[in-house]
Write a protein that holds these residues in place. Structure first.
Motif, PDB file in Angstrom:
ATOM      1  N   GLY A  43       0.815  -1.202   0.000  1.00 51.69           N
ATOM      2  CA  GLY A  43       0.000   0.000   0.000  1.00 51.69           C
ATOM      3  C   GLY A  43       0.852   1.258   0.000  1.00 51.69           C
ATOM      4  O   GLY A  43       1.973   1.273   0.522  1.00 51.69           O
ATOM      5  N   ARG A  68      -4.510  -7.383  -0.746  1.00 49.76           N
ATOM      6  CA  ARG A  68      -4.733  -5.981  -0.383  1.00 49.76           C
ATOM      7  C   ARG A  68      -5.156  -5.875   1.080  1.00 49.76           C
ATOM      8  O   ARG A  68      -4.730  -4.954   1.793  1.00 49.76           O
ATOM      9  N   PHE A  89      -2.423   0.887  -4.361  1.00 44.78           N
ATOM     10  CA  PHE A  89      -1.462  -0.180  -4.124  1.00 44.78           C
ATOM     11  C   PHE A  89      -0.484  -0.299  -5.288  1.00 44.78           C
ATOM     12  O   PHE A  89      -0.813   0.009  -6.433  1.00 44.78           O
TER      13      PHE A  89
END
Length: 289
Positions: A35, A117, A279
């Motif tokens: 991230g 994620r 990301f």
């Protein structure tokens, strides 16, 4: 391997040697997703001092590909606590915007098979949990459940904090007056508004780490006898529990994923707003189901 490195004040995507096992507690992780946050941008811009050359990035999810004596399974999906060796990934230690990264085994957090994620979001969740950690030790309430907490920010981190607070049993308020309030943007305007909205004797919890000084309305803080508390991290173990159990609705906070080659576009987008998390995607995951 490819890595996004800052050197001599410039950020470039370059080829660097693969990390190797050097100590018994070393773990090598193949990064899947990382991230982008304010800290990464501040280091890239030189607003936060860092070691150089340094590979940027500290929010990551990846798979273990090698380890020393640690009993972590090869192929395990993991996140990482970025507070490494008295420093911080992407600031004092080579970080996550690379195809591989070396970290101590004690910093590795084993995950179930989840969206990478969400795995990379363990670090922001632990940062949000710093608020509940602060609340558990304050004198205004004997317990967290039922505590009323004010938030006026509308960025992704404010929404994450709100979600974490609700799961932990707090009541989130969006309009004052507040007994306890949390700042999330690092802006003088938000802090001034929260100080005005706090009741006398209230507490302001400061979460942002804006590198430059900002103005404070000291008269308001003194006249109201406000308590100002900084809060950095809560429990990473609890953060892993939250992503593993899928109690948090994270999809609305996820923005686009960019290839490592497209880092300049990703950084430019990240600077324009903080509604969603962007990301960097290192590669596809051959171990995924």
């Amino acid at each position: 391997m490819r890595a996004l490195v800052k050197e001599a004040g410039r950020v470039r995507l370059v080829e660097v040697p693969d990390p190797v096992i050097r100590a018994a507690d070393d773990v090598i992780i193949r990064v899947l997703t990382a991230g982008i946050c304010r800290t990464d941008l501040y280091v890239a811009e030189g607003r936060i001092a860092s070691a150089e050359p340094i590979t940027l990035g500290h929010e990551l999810c990846g798979r273990v590909i090698a380890c020393g004596d640690a009993s972590i399974a090869i192929g395990a999906l993991v996140a990482v606590d970025p507070r490494v060796a008295g420093g911080f990934l992407g600031v004092t230690q080579h970080g996550a915007f690379a195809e591989r990264v070396r970290v101590p085994a004690a910093n590795v957090l084993v995950l179930p098979e989840i969206d990478p994620r969400a795995g990379a979001y363990v670090e922001p969740i632990a940062a949000a949990l710093a608020v509940t950690k602060t609340l558990s030790g304050n004198a205004l309430h004997a317990q967290i459940a039922g505590t009323r907490v004010g938030l006026i920010g509308r960025d992704r981190f404010a929404e994450l904090i709100a979600a974490v607070l609700r799961i932990e049993g707090c009541v989130v308020e969006r309009e004052g007056p507040f007994e306890i309030a949390v700042e999330t943007t690092g802006s003088a305007a938000e802090i001034a508004a929260l100080c005005e909205a706090l009741r006398p004797g209230g507490m302001l919890i400061v979460k942002s780490r804006t590198p430059e000084p900002i103005a404070l309305q000291l008269a308001t803080i003194v006249d109201k006898q406000l308590v100002v508390r900084g809060a950095r991290y809560g429990s990473f173990a609890r953060a892993v529990e939250l992503v593993s159990s899928e109690q948090l609705e994270l999809d609305a906070l996820f923005g686009d994923s960019f290839s490592l080659e497209a880092w300049e576009t990703a950084f430019a987008r990240a600077r324009t707003g903080e509604a969603t998390k962007l990301f960097l995607r290192m590669d596809d995951d051959p171990c995924a189901a």
